[in-house]
Motif scaffolding. Structure first.
Motif, PDB file in Angstrom:
ATOM      1  N   GLY A 161       0.733   5.070  -3.339  1.00 52.04           N
ATOM      2  CA  GLY A 161       1.590   4.569  -2.272  1.00 52.04           C
ATOM      3  C   GLY A 161       3.014   5.079  -2.284  1.00 52.04           C
ATOM      4  O   GLY A 161       3.845   4.608  -1.509  1.00 52.04           O
ATOM      5  N   VAL A 192       0.845  -1.190   0.000  1.00 50.42           N
ATOM      6  CA  VAL A 192       0.000   0.000   0.000  1.00 50.42           C
ATOM      7  C   VAL A 192       0.883   1.244   0.000  1.00 50.42           C
ATOM      8  O   VAL A 192       0.547   2.263  -0.602  1.00 50.42           O
ATOM      9  N   LEU A 193       1.992   1.132   0.678  1.00 50.24           N
ATOM     10  CA  LEU A 193       2.954   2.235   0.725  1.00 50.24           C
ATOM     11  C   LEU A 193       4.343   1.657   0.484  1.00 50.24           C
ATOM     12  O   LEU A 193       4.655   0.563   0.940  1.00 50.24           O
ATOM     13  N   GLY A 209      -3.002   5.993  -0.168  1.00 43.88           N
ATOM     14  CA  GLY A 209      -2.255   5.578   1.025  1.00 43.88           C
ATOM     15  C   GLY A 209      -2.153   6.645   2.101  1.00 43.88           C
ATOM     16  O   GLY A 209      -1.418   6.481   3.065  1.00 43.88           O
ATOM     17  N   THR A 260      -3.302   5.258   5.505  1.00 43.81           N
ATOM     18  CA  THR A 260      -2.324   4.273   5.973  1.00 43.81           C
ATOM     19  C   THR A 260      -1.072   4.972   6.485  1.00 43.81           C
ATOM     20  O   THR A 260      -0.525   4.608   7.530  1.00 43.81           O
TER      21      THR A 260
END
Lengths: 266, 339
Positions: free
Chosen positions: A214, A16-17, A39, A42
């Motif tokens: 991300g 995601v990142l 992202g 997150t």
């Protein structure tokens, strides 16, 4: 003050990142922008420690947050969450006093000094008159200010905000951001705000971090980050960027371009 | 005007003393009421002026009833009521659901199933055999229900209902298999029977109540933060997982030991914390002691009603608490707008 060292995070197999590396210094006011799914949230969860990075480290004052006690983190970093109603009813004063928690022992009661700090926090956020009210009965804008008051009662040096202006009307948005700017400039509070509102961020933040899929797409002063190319590449919409007539900050106007903004039917 | 925090040590002390006085009054009145008439005056006089409490071979039959039957029973009712209320308050906060209660979540059912299994396997003779199995049943239920329903509190309540149904089946299975003649007393126990407690059991229940209260009270301020949400508690410096684990453990322990010796008494842990929150607010530093005392008074009163309502026989106290509690549950459901 806060440093991210090649931080990455994945849900199962999907990253995601990836390779997020930046640092913020005392007195910064950083806005984190990016489309849905880029992202942002997150990233905020990795910084506030609700999530742990899959790779890399998050350093707070040079210390790896993974090895720090929550209590020690809470004395430095406060988070203003997205507004959610509470199941049990607490008064505004009770909510704001909760901000003193990281400074109190398990069985300690709030001292006169704690009350004084809470009162100052309520005055700065103009919530002192709401002190005896039930938190759940307040309007969205009032609740958001109370949550800031609680964060201020923590006496943090770093304040994180999660989409705090999302459900506020125009007047409250501006009042809210002005309060943040006051805290940033006059109180030296370092602020990191995740937001969807590009124009508001351009107007108030000293630095903008633009996330795309991300990864960091751009990081710098609003004038350098918020450009027509930047918006097109990250948000996939055509936009005109001109100057704010009052402040000269970049101002984004979306162009209703059917070719790019609406996917063609197949 | 000087500002004061909503909850101070003095306020807790004041309300605690008030509720303790109510508790004491209910205790004395409950001692005096029952099938055998003993006057309030006589009861109080006997309690305070007849020398050491206990069975008096030389004393009047009234005094014997008072000290060897009613005194332990009323005391035990108070302890069980306090235990269930305390556990209810803790579970409601952890789940952020005012409808949670040891009975509704299936924790009482799990404890009872554990206790029945222990009795059926002949483990009652072992020291702590029955309460230990009740505790295992409680922990199993808590783990099961919370892992099914951790995302959604409505699913959690449904999970409690289902787990309850399962444990009812387990209990009925063991009852059906049992050749024991005292099936009636087992059934009675399942609906809540406070008349069985021996001094040793009373001591055990007071011990776990004290330990559970200690653990919960130590985390009272952390639970205030948890009541506003887990991420918030984390942001405000609480070690969330450790706190939750300890509070679950304390709630399960207190429930299990109470259920092992008193059976299934429902809705006490639902009604009492809710009323205390309405009266005194949601701060756990006040909620815990106030719920324990008020819950104790409530169950003593309910048990007294169970003893005297039908003149020819005694009702299980669980019948009385369910008759009061179920309508209250529906009232809470409707107030919250339903599912």
């Amino acid at each position: 003050m806060l440093e991210l060292d090649r931080v990455g995070f994945r849900y199962r197999e999907d990253w995601v990142l990836r390779e997020i590396g930046f640092s913020i210094e005392r007195g910064d006011f950083l806005g984190i922008l990016g489309p849905n799914g880029s992202g942002k949230t997150t990233l905020l969860r990795l910084i506030d420690g609700v999530l742990s990075p899959g790779e890399g480290r998050v350093l707070l004052h040079g210390r790896d947050m993974a090895g720090m006690k929550r209590r020690d983190i809470a004395r430095v970093m406060a988070v203003v969450p997205q507004d959610q109603p509470l199941v049990f009813s607490f008064s505004v004063r009770e909510i704001v006093l909760m901000g003193r928690s990281p400074h109190l022992g398990n069985l300690a009661f709030e001292s006169a000094r704690d009350l004084e700090i809470a009162r100052t926090a309520m005055e700065e956020t103009e919530t002192a008159s709401l002190a005896e009210r039930n938190f759940n009965e307040l309007s969205g804008g009032e609740r958001q200010r109370v949550l800031i008051a609680r964060a201020l009662a923590q006496e943090p040096s770093l304040l994180l905000l999660d989409e705090s202006t999302a459900f506020l009307d125009l007047r409250h948005q501006v009042a809210f951001m002005s309060l943040l700017r006051f805290l940033n400039r006059e109180k030296g509070l370092t602020i990191l705000a995740v937001t969807h509102d590009i124009n508001l961020a351009a107007l108030f933040c000293g630095k903008i971090l633009l996330l795309k899929e991300g990864r960091i797409h751009a990081l710098g002063p609003p004038k350098e980050v918020i450009t027509e190319t930047g918006i097109r590449e990250v948000y996939r919409v055509r936009a005109a960027v001109d100057r704010h007539p009052g402040t000269g900050a970049p101002r984004v106007t979306v162009m209703p371009d059917m070719e790019t903004s609406v996917p063609k039917e197949r | 005007m000087r500002e004061r925090p909503p909850v101070t040590g003095a306020r807790i002390l004041r309300i605690t003393l008030l509720l303790a006085a109510i508790c004491g009054a209910v205790f004395v009145v409950s001692l005096c009421l029952g099938p055998a008439r003993i006057s309030v005056f006589r009861g109080v006089r006997d309690l305070f002026f007849s020398g050491e409490p206990g069975l008096h071979p030389s004393g009047s039959p009234e005094t014997a009833i008072l000290f060897s039957i009613r005194f332990p029973r009323v005391l035990f009712a108070g302890l069980v009521g306090a235990s269930l209320s305390l556990a209810g308050a803790a579970f409601q906060t952890l789940l952020r659901n005012p409808l949670a209660d040891p009975y509704i979540l299936g924790v009482s059912g799990g404890s009872a199933a554990g206790a029945i299994i222990a009795i059926s396997l002949g483990l009652a003779a072992l020291p702590f055999g029955v309460p230990l199995f009740a505790f295992l049943g409680a922990v199993l239920t808590v783990t099961l229900v919370f892992s099914i329903g951790k995302t959604d509190s409505n699913i959690l309540l449904l999970a409690g209902v289902i787990v309850n149904a399962f444990f009812s089946a387990v209990i009925l299975f063991f009852l059906a298999m049992s050749r024991s003649a005292d099936l009636h007393s087992m059934t009675f126990w399942l609906m809540g029977d406070l008349g069985l407690a021996s001094p040793r059991e009373i001591l055990l229940v007071s011990g776990t109540l004290a330990a559970g209260f200690g653990i919960l009270y130590f985390h009272a301020r952390a639970l205030n933060l948890l009541a506003t949400g887990e991420p918030t508690a984390l942001h405000l410096g609480i070690a969330v997982e450790r706190t939750k684990g300890l509070v679950f453990l304390a709630g399960s322990l207190v429930t299990a030991v109470a259920v092992a010796f008193s059976g299934i008494i429902g809705f006490v842990g639902l009604i009492i914390p809710h009323m205390i929150r309405m009266l005194f607010g949601a701060d756990h530093r006040l909620l815990f002691p106030a719920s324990a005392l008020f819950g104790g008074a409530y169950l003593m009163a309910a048990d007294t009603v169970a003893r005297i309502l039908v003149s020819s026989t005694e009702l299980p106290v669980g019948v009385v608490t369910a008759l009061c509690g179920a309508p209250y549950f529906i009232y809470l459901l409707r107030r919250k707008g339903g599912f």
